[in-house]
Structure formats: C-alpha cells, structure tokens
Motif scaffolding. Structure first.
Motif, mmCIF file in Angstrom:
data_model
loop_
_atom_site.group_PDB
_atom_site.id
_atom_site.type_symbol
_atom_site.label_atom_id
_atom_site.label_comp_id
_atom_site.label_asym_id
_atom_site.label_seq_id
_atom_site.Cartn_x
_atom_site.Cartn_y
_atom_site.Cartn_z
ATOM 1 N N ALA A 80 20.198 28.924 38.251
ATOM 2 C CA ALA A 80 20.516 30.340 38.507
ATOM 3 C C ALA A 80 22.031 30.489 38.495
ATOM 4 C CB ALA A 80 19.936 30.795 39.834
ATOM 5 N N ALA A 81 22.527 31.066 37.412
ATOM 6 C CA ALA A 81 23.974 31.159 37.204
ATOM 7 C C ALA A 81 24.465 32.559 37.551
ATOM 8 C CB ALA A 81 24.309 30.842 35.754
ATOM 9 N N LEU A 82 25.562 32.601 38.293
ATOM 10 C CA LEU A 82 26.170 33.886 38.666
ATOM 11 C C LEU A 82 27.482 34.045 37.901
ATOM 12 C CD1 LEU A 82 26.236 36.384 40.540
ATOM 13 C CD2 LEU A 82 27.257 34.913 42.303
ATOM 14 N N VAL A 83 27.564 35.110 37.106
ATOM 15 C CA VAL A 83 28.746 35.394 36.269
ATOM 16 C C VAL A 83 29.464 36.600 36.873
ATOM 17 C CG1 VAL A 83 29.536 36.037 33.960
ATOM 18 C CG2 VAL A 83 27.536 34.529 34.226
ATOM 19 N N VAL A 84 30.733 36.436 37.196
ATOM 20 C CA VAL A 84 31.423 37.484 37.970
ATOM 21 C C VAL A 84 32.798 37.794 37.378
ATOM 22 C CG1 VAL A 84 32.199 38.199 40.274
ATOM 23 C CG2 VAL A 84 30.305 36.580 40.052
ATOM 24 N N TYR A 85 33.157 39.073 37.388
ATOM 25 C CA TYR A 85 34.507 39.500 37.035
ATOM 26 C C TYR A 85 35.011 40.521 38.052
ATOM 27 C CZ TYR A 85 38.588 41.383 34.801
ATOM 28 O OH TYR A 85 39.883 41.756 34.570
ATOM 29 N N GLY A 86 36.299 40.566 38.245
ATOM 30 C CA GLY A 86 36.887 41.614 39.080
ATOM 31 C C GLY A 86 38.379 41.727 38.879
ATOM 32 N N SER A 87 38.886 42.950 38.959
ATOM 33 C CA SER A 87 40.320 43.190 38.831
ATOM 34 C C SER A 87 40.696 44.443 39.611
ATOM 35 C CB SER A 87 40.693 43.385 37.363
ATOM 36 O OG SER A 87 42.008 43.920 37.260
ATOM 37 N N THR A 88 41.827 44.378 40.295
ATOM 38 C CA THR A 88 42.388 45.579 40.933
ATOM 39 C C THR A 88 43.723 45.905 40.261
ATOM 40 O OG1 THR A 88 43.472 44.249 42.639
ATOM 41 C CG2 THR A 88 41.278 45.084 43.149
ATOM 42 N N GLN A 89 43.752 45.764 38.920
ATOM 43 C CA GLN A 89 45.033 45.900 38.209
ATOM 44 C C GLN A 89 45.655 47.283 38.346
ATOM 45 O OE1 GLN A 89 44.833 45.583 33.969
ATOM 46 N NE2 GLN A 89 43.371 47.234 33.745
ATOM 47 N N ARG A 90 44.843 48.324 38.418
ATOM 48 C CA ARG A 90 45.401 49.671 38.548
ATOM 49 C C ARG A 90 46.086 49.836 39.911
ATOM 50 N NH1 ARG A 90 44.426 54.550 35.991
ATOM 51 N NH2 ARG A 90 44.984 56.389 37.188
ATOM 52 N N THR A 91 45.401 49.363 40.942
ATOM 53 C CA THR A 91 45.980 49.403 42.295
ATOM 54 C C THR A 91 47.265 48.590 42.341
ATOM 55 O OG1 THR A 91 43.793 49.660 43.275
ATOM 56 C CG2 THR A 91 45.535 48.830 44.720
ATOM 57 N N MET A 92 47.236 47.412 41.737
ATOM 58 C CA MET A 92 48.409 46.523 41.742
ATOM 59 C C MET A 92 49.564 47.142 40.964
ATOM 60 S SD MET A 92 47.785 43.697 43.425
ATOM 61 C CE MET A 92 48.715 42.317 42.773
ATOM 62 N N LEU A 93 49.229 47.758 39.827
ATOM 63 C CA LEU A 93 50.260 48.378 38.996
ATOM 64 C C LEU A 93 50.960 49.497 39.773
ATOM 65 C CD1 LEU A 93 51.565 48.613 36.140
ATOM 66 C CD2 LEU A 93 49.765 50.236 35.560
ATOM 67 N N LYS A 94 50.169 50.289 40.495
ATOM 68 C CA LYS A 94 50.743 51.390 41.266
ATOM 69 C C LYS A 94 51.575 50.866 42.433
ATOM 70 C CE LYS A 94 47.802 55.235 40.065
ATOM 71 N NZ LYS A 94 46.847 56.240 40.473
ATOM 72 N N ALA A 95 51.112 49.766 43.032
ATOM 73 C CA ALA A 95 51.793 49.246 44.232
ATOM 74 C C ALA A 95 53.047 48.458 43.884
ATOM 75 C CB ALA A 95 50.822 48.379 45.035
ATOM 76 N N THR A 96 53.016 47.763 42.748
ATOM 77 C CA THR A 96 54.101 46.805 42.474
ATOM 78 C C THR A 96 54.829 47.083 41.158
ATOM 79 O OG1 THR A 96 52.721 45.266 41.219
ATOM 80 C CG2 THR A 96 52.725 45.010 43.614
ATOM 81 N N GLY A 97 54.276 47.964 40.304
ATOM 82 C CA GLY A 97 54.871 48.210 38.992
ATOM 83 C C GLY A 97 54.541 47.134 37.987
ATOM 84 N N LYS A 98 53.758 46.149 38.415
ATOM 85 C CA LYS A 98 53.382 45.046 37.521
ATOM 86 C C LYS A 98 51.864 44.937 37.450
ATOM 87 C CE LYS A 98 54.970 40.660 36.792
ATOM 88 N NZ LYS A 98 54.868 39.659 36.220
ATOM 89 N N ARG A 99 51.381 44.711 36.236
ATOM 90 C CA ARG A 99 49.936 44.630 36.040
ATOM 91 C C ARG A 99 49.539 43.166 35.893
ATOM 92 N NH1 ARG A 99 46.475 44.710 31.665
ATOM 93 N NH2 ARG A 99 48.171 44.547 30.193
ATOM 94 N N PRO A 100 48.649 42.674 36.761
ATOM 95 C CA PRO A 100 48.222 41.282 36.605
ATOM 96 C C PRO A 100 47.455 41.106 35.294
ATOM 97 C CG PRO A 100 46.873 42.393 38.258
ATOM 98 C CD PRO A 100 47.957 43.351 37.880
ATOM 99 N N ALA A 101 47.734 40.046 34.554
ATOM 100 C CA ALA A 101 47.069 39.818 33.266
ATOM 101 C C ALA A 101 46.962 38.329 33.017
ATOM 102 C CB ALA A 101 47.855 40.481 32.136
ATOM 103 N N VAL A 102 45.931 37.924 32.274
ATOM 104 C CA VAL A 102 45.778 36.508 31.948
ATOM 105 C C VAL A 102 46.503 36.163 30.653
ATOM 106 C CG1 VAL A 102 43.603 36.189 33.161
ATOM 107 C CG2 VAL A 102 43.576 36.884 30.762
#
Lengths: 367, 129
Positions: free
Chosen positions: A90-112
């Motif tokens: 039973a495999a669990l595949v997960v994604y998540g990002s708060t990039q919009r919140t981070m961009l607004k808070a810090t001016g920088k967008r987290p990216a891989v």
C-alpha cells in the motif's frame, strides 16, 4: 523551515499530511496499512522520513524521486513496480507546496529546479523563457498562431469556471490573453500558469485489495517514463517532446490508444504545453495542436475534454502540478466531477512533465 | 545552480575573449552544453574547439522587456555543432523585425553588463555585421 507563527499558518508538511490523511481515508485503508512512501517537495527536508514520522508510518519502501512536475506520476509508475515486486503493498504518494504563501511572505518562491548553468549566464526568465522558445519554434515551424496559443488559456478558463475549487473562475477571451502584460515573447502573463499553494495524495495498492475495499478504485492500466535532456541546448527538437516515448510505453502496456481515451489531463504550465503534449500523446497530428484546441475539441462539450479541472492555467499550480493531473483523471473516472463531469468517462490519460519538457511520465487509467 | 567544472571552463575561456565549444577528443563530436562525457560516444572529458566567429542559423528566440530593457535570447543551430544540440546565448540585434527562422548568426563574446565577457550570438545583417 518556516519561521512564521501566525495562528492560521500552514506549513508544507501540514497540508501534505492533510492530503495524505484524506487519501488514506478515501481508500478505506488505515495509516497502519501504508508500507510504501513516495513524495517530492521543494520545502520539506528528507521528505519521505519527515512525512512518514509525522504520520506514524514505518515504510519498507521509500522513494523521493524529484524531477519536477512529473515526479508524482513517476512515484505512481514506480509504486506499481514496487507493489508488483512485493516490496510494498500500500503505497502513499504525496505532494504539497505553500509557494504562494512563501512568495508573499519572503519574496522568494521555493522551487526544486534552477536555471541550467550556461543559460544562467543570460539571466532568462526561467523557466518561462525556455517554454517561450518552444512556443516560438512551434509558430515558426508549423504556423501556429498567437490566437491558437490564447485558445488554450480560454479553454482552461472555461473548465475552471465549472470547478468550484479553481483559483480562476472567470471565463477569459483570446483578447484578454494578448492584453495581459508581455512576459517573454510570444508569451503574455495569461499564457503562464498560476502560482498557488496546494497539496494532493494518492494511495496505490493491488487490484485485489482495492476490490475488497470497494471504494471506487481507479485502475492503472499502463505507465511510462522518459527523459532526453535537462536544458534547452540538449533538447534537440523543441517541438517534439519525450511525451511521445512515455505515452507509447503506457498505451502499449494498457493495450489502448489515444482514440480510446475519454478525457486527457496534461501538465499545462504554459499554453504551448497543451498543444505539444496533445500532439505527442497522439491526439492530433504534429503541428496541428493549436488548430485542434482552437476548434474547441478540448473545451467543455468537445470530443476530447482536456484539463477538466481548469489545469495549471486556471485551477491551481503549486509548483509541481503533476498530482492534480492524476486526481482530476480519478475524479472524472469516478463520476465525481459535478458541473464539469464528462458523461460516461471510463478511460483517461494523465501526463506529467518536469524541468523544461525534460521529464515525462504518462499514466493510462480506467474506471 | 548546478555549476560544474566544464561550465566553469566554458565561462572562463569566454571571459578571456575566447568563445569555445566542447569537442570530443575521441569521436570529434561537437555539442552543447559542456559536460563530463561525449553524448555521442560516451568518451570522458571532452576537449574544446575555438568558436569565435562560428556561423549558424537562428532556430528560435524569445524577447524579454521593452525599450532599453529589451533582451533577446537566441537558440541557434551552429554549423560546427554535429550532434543536433543547440547554442543558447543572448542575441545582439538592433531590429527585432529581422528575427526569423534561419536568420544568419555568428558566435562571439561581449560584456552584457556584468563586467565579464560571455558568449553571445550576433544577427548578421543590416547594422549588425
């Protein structure tokens, strides 16, 4: 790590856990049944470990494959092999990002992803300029028009208007697209995807176990993965993508072809993507994708409903959109699409890309 | 950024005024971008060939900004590159109406404002020769 302590603040791990719990609940399994963990994110360090501990999972299979927006589709592709091989059940595949919140808070967008080294000498708008080069080449080589590019964003907005969860609910016109600010020619702002927060999760298990659970499982009928390059110089043909290779493998395994698909969910970070990917997945001849979309075939009521959530252009684009191509395919196959439901949808293709058309993963799914 | 020794060498040579292209010492394939092994035959540690004045044609382009802020990125097919890979650089051009598929371009170096020479493409034609 986020430093904020605002009362309603949610970190990436929080919304990943929310999605994971919702997916496990939806599957009929319990967290204690999960023995494989697959995740990718730009914001959680050692993400398989952090998420597993956070959820109380002690997995015997871990995969944190990261190649941009195709990652979560690749996780599912890899999970099929792991499960078939008996390495997990039973495999669990997960994604998540708060990039919009981070961009607004810090001016920088987290990216891989970062701009490849030679390209970085010229400070392009990465990755927008890379896709702009593909769009310009498509226009030069096939005569694809500016209006046809716009028709992709218009179609996405028509689907988004039917999706209560979509960030963009208004229907836009081709004129709206070219009236929006110029970014990197031929692209205007409305040729480019949204920047949102978002998370999603999928549980993968055996057909037998899924049947016992009886929760409207979706079958993974075929899957394929491919990459030919990272940056623009090693992409030898800017208008013929690796989607042709990954989809051929996926369709062959499924014993199906493009004509058998009722809906298509393809990663639309930019308007040119939908054109290139529908061509390379075999839904229309090379060079005719713009015409195909402009004629309305991918819009509500069309013969190939495409990106029925509104896609990355109108629904949501939390850095890596791939998981949402799968979730929307599942929504359609389970008949849960509400106003945007495609009647009788029984077969779907989901296609993710990563980097700059660099990684490709195709899943053929059945209800 | 994924910097590496081959990229640093490429940049350093350009900074000294010599644009270069990676060339495999084993099979003579010329390719971009610089990397650890020849994409054609797999031989390690490719060498270099001079590229100042190397000619080619425009494959695609994108224009960013307007007026004094305008910048063009060009992707070119160079005659010297043998494996089908492309040359990516800022394109110097006074008149964007001349940007067409197949327009003649040459490789050189220029200071684009950083104080260091970097490889560039120049559109051959009116006002740009």
């Amino acid at each position: 790590m986020s430093a904020t302590s605002a009362p309603h603040h949610r970190d990436a791990l929080d919304i990943m856990a929310d999605s994971a719990l919702a997916a496990v609940r939806d599957s009929g399994l319990s967290l204690k049944d999960i023995d494989g963990i697959f995740t990718a994110t730009a914001q959680v360090d050692l993400p398989t470990l952090a998420l597993s501990e956070h959820l109380g999972i002690t997995p015997r299979y871990l995969d944190s494959t990261v190649h941009g927006g195709a990652s979560n589709l690749s996780h599912i592709h890899h999970a099929v092999s792991a499960i078939r091989d008996g390495k997990c059940e039973a495999a669990l595949v997960v994604y998540g990002s708060t990039q919009r919140t981070m961009l607004k808070a810090t001016g920088k967008r987290p990216a891989v992803a970062s701009c490849p080294p030679v390209e970085s000498l010229y400070n392009p708008l990465f990755p927008i300029s890379s896709y702009a080069l593909m769009a310009q080449r498509h226009m030069l080589e096939f005569g694809t028009t500016r209006r046809q590019l716009s028709s992709v964003a218009v179609a996405a907005s028509r689907w988004g208007a039917l999706n209560p969860a979509a960030q963009r609910r208004d229907i836009i016109s081709a004129e709206d697209v070219t009236a929006s600010p110029k970014i990197s020619s031929p692209f205007h702002k409305l040729d480019c995807c949204l920047i949102t927060d978002g998370a999603g999760a999928v549980v993968v298990t055996t057909a037998q176990r899924a049947a016992r659970l009886g929760r409207a499982p979706v079958a993974i009928l075929g899957s394929g993965e491919y990459s030919s390059h990272e940056g623009m110089m090693a992409m030898k043909d800017l208008v013929r993508t690796g989607a042709a290779v990954s989809s051929q493998a996926a369709f062959a395994q499924a014993g199906l072809g493009p004509a058998d698909m009722d809906v298509a969910q393809v990663y639309d970070a930019f308007t040119i993507n939908t054109i290139l990917l529908l061509e390379d997945l075999g839904f229309c001849a090379k060079g005719t994708g713009g015409q195909f979309i402009e004629e309305g075939h991918t819009s509500p009521g069309g013969r190939l409903p495409t990106n029925t959530s509104g896609g990355g252009l109108a629904f949501s684009h939390p850095g890596m959109f791939g998981i949402y191509t799968v979730l929307e395919a599942m929504t359609q196959l389970r008949g849960q699409g509400g106003d945007r439901q495609v009647p009788g949808a029984a077969k779907a293709v989901a296609h993710g890309i990563g980097g700059t058309m660099s990684a490709h993963t195709t899943l053929v799914l059945g209800g | 950024m994924n910097s590496n020794a081959y990229f640093r060498e490429y940049s350093a040579r350009a900074a000294s005024g010599s644009a270069v292209l990676p060339r495999c010492g084993h099979c003579s394939t010329v390719f971009m971008p610089p990397r650890a092994a020849c994409p054609e035959c797999g031989a390690a540690d490719p060498g270099w060939m001079p590229a100042n004045g190397a000619a080619g044609t425009l494959y695609s382009f994108t224009v960013m900004g307007e007026g004094a802020q305008e910048r063009i990125i060009g992707l070119a097919e160079l005659d010297a590159i043998t494996d089908g890979s492309k040359f990516y650089a800022q394109l110097l051009c006074d008149d964007t109406s001349q940007l067409t598929m197949g327009a003649a371009v040459t490789v050189g170096t220029a200071d684009l404002g950083s104080g260091e020479l970097v490889p560039v493409l120049t559109l051959r034609g009116a006002g740009n020769d």
